[in-house]
Write an enzyme that holds these catalytic residues in place. Structure first.
Site, PDB file in Angstrom:
ATOM      1  N   HIS A 140       1.861  -1.330  -5.659  1.00 26.20           N
ATOM      2  CA  HIS A 140       0.845  -0.495  -5.023  1.00 26.20           C
ATOM      3  C   HIS A 140      -0.082   0.057  -6.100  1.00 26.20           C
ATOM      4  CE1 HIS A 140       1.504  -0.468  -0.747  1.00 26.20           C
ATOM      5  NE2 HIS A 140       2.805  -0.226  -0.885  1.00 26.20           N
TER       6      HIS A 140
ATOM      7  N   ASP B 146      -6.870   0.401  -5.815  1.00 25.11           N
ATOM      8  CA  ASP B 146      -7.177  -0.237  -4.538  1.00 25.11           C
ATOM      9  C   ASP B 146      -8.676  -0.430  -4.318  1.00 25.11           C
ATOM     10  OD1 ASP B 146      -4.552  -0.515  -3.826  1.00 25.11           O
ATOM     11  OD2 ASP B 146      -4.530   1.100  -2.354  1.00 25.11           O
TER      12      ASP B 146
END
Length: 374
Positions: free
Chosen positions: A125, A155
């Protein structure tokens, strides 16, 4: 005028987070983005990341569904996906297949670790990607543990925005040469690129690996946030001498000799203590009245509830409402082209979208009857 990407058709293989962000960026600026969802996927009409797209629900476990996606990509300028390496190949939709079908196709691939390297097959992540890139170590205050800047750096900055940029760059190349290509976007690479200026500081001896001791990481008294008497916060960024002088003048510190030592790192702690006490003497609104729109380099720290109502954001239309959802407006702005007003996500209209692309009605009917599209 239409958006600058008007006339381009992009196929988006549905995913989460940074992939939809790239799709939103491309759609905001005029591209026709067709999002391929799996049947039964819940569409969240409140999510700005899904705005301004057309949706086709396709069963990717069926040969007919795979053939249909190949046909979509034959007619498209680009396609992008955010799966782990090898997933698209196992579906029969890897870049070798799709670029053989359409040599002009731009094929965007975004993962956390990239398509190659020891970590490539592993899960991860944002927090992991920016950690490996050397970015996370820099975020946080002195003596405290690294603090992730939510998931903006890996991200979205290093992933989704980098993918959108890479797609546009490769689409320009394809328009000039007729040659498509594959784009390998790794959030580790993107997060590292976002740190380029800090790498320059480090090379010049201006940045230490000791967190919270540097010019821009809250060590300096003139570059930090401060609490006000009503429990709210303000931001100060008075780096340059003329801006620092204005801070001193408006705060009544022009005659305090302690503040002459702006760049003396040994003085930063005591000077910050003085500013901390000073800013606690008034409300945030009172400090805004004194310092907003001056050369202090000042702004109130606004919550998400407050930001859309601030006069500057209102004047620029920084936020818009669509489908009852307040959200950021498309950016940046153009002098000639226009961005696309947000339209919130809708249920799949597989037959309508496919018909508009020239897919024969009898084939659409057969695919619908078989459950290949919904």
């Amino acid at each position: 005028m239409p958006g600058p990407l008007h006339g381009l058709t992009i196929v988006e293989m549905a995913g989460i987070g940074p992939g939809p962000f790239a799709g939103m960026m491309l759609a905001d600026h005029g591209a026709r983005v067709i999002r391929v969802e799996r049947p039964g996927t819940r569409v969240d009409a409140r999510d700005p990341l899904l705005r301004s797209r057309e949706v086709v629900a396709v069963d990717l476990k069926s040969p007919e569904g795979i053939a249909l996606v190949r046909d979509l990509c034959r007619a498209a300028d680009g396609v992008f996906e955010g799966f782990r390496p090898g997933v698209m190949e196992r579906l029969g939709l890897g870049p070798d297949v799709l670029t053989a079908d359409n040599p002009r196709l731009v094929y965007g691939r975004m993962t956390g670790w990239g398509q190659t390297g020891p970590y490539a097959p592993a899960a991860g992540h944002d927090i992991n990607y920016i950690a490996l890139a050397g970015a996370l170590h820099a975020y946080g205050r002195a003596g405290e543990k690294p603090t992730p800047p939510i998931n903006m750096v890996g991200d979205f900055g290093g992933g989704g925005m980098m993918l959108a940029f890479g797609m546009v760059a490769a689409l320009l190349h394809a328009a000039k040469t007729g040659q498509g290509q594959v784009i390998d976007v790794a959030m580790t690479d993107g997060a590292a690129v976002l740190m380029s200026m800090i790498w320059g500081f480090r090379a010049n001896g201006m940045w230490s690996d000791d967190r919270g001791t540097n010019l821009l990481d809250t060590a300096a008294h003139f570059y930090d946030t401060y609490e006000t008497s009503d429990g709210k916060w303000l931001s100060i960024g008075s780096i340059e001498p003329q801006f620092y002088a204005e801070l001193r003048r408006l705060c009544g510190l022009a005659e305090d000799p302690d503040f002459d030592a702006q760049m003396d790192r040994a003085a930063w702690g005591p000077l910050k203590a003085k500013l901390t006490a000073l800013f606690l003497t008034r409300t945030r609104d009172a400090w805004c009245e004194l310092m907003e729109m001056t050369d202090v380099c000042f702004a109130p720290v606004l919550s998400m509830a407050e930001a859309p109502a601030h006069p500057h954001n209102v004047a620029r239309g920084t936020f818009v409402e669509a489908g009852g959802v307040t959200q950021p407006a498309p950016a940046p702005r153009y002098s000639v082209s226009t961005t696309v007003p947000p339209v919130m996500a809708r249920a799949p209209d597989s037959a309508g979208v496919l018909g508009s692309l020239g897919i024969a009605a009898d084939r659409i009917a057969a695919l619908t009857a078989a459950g290949t599209i919904r």
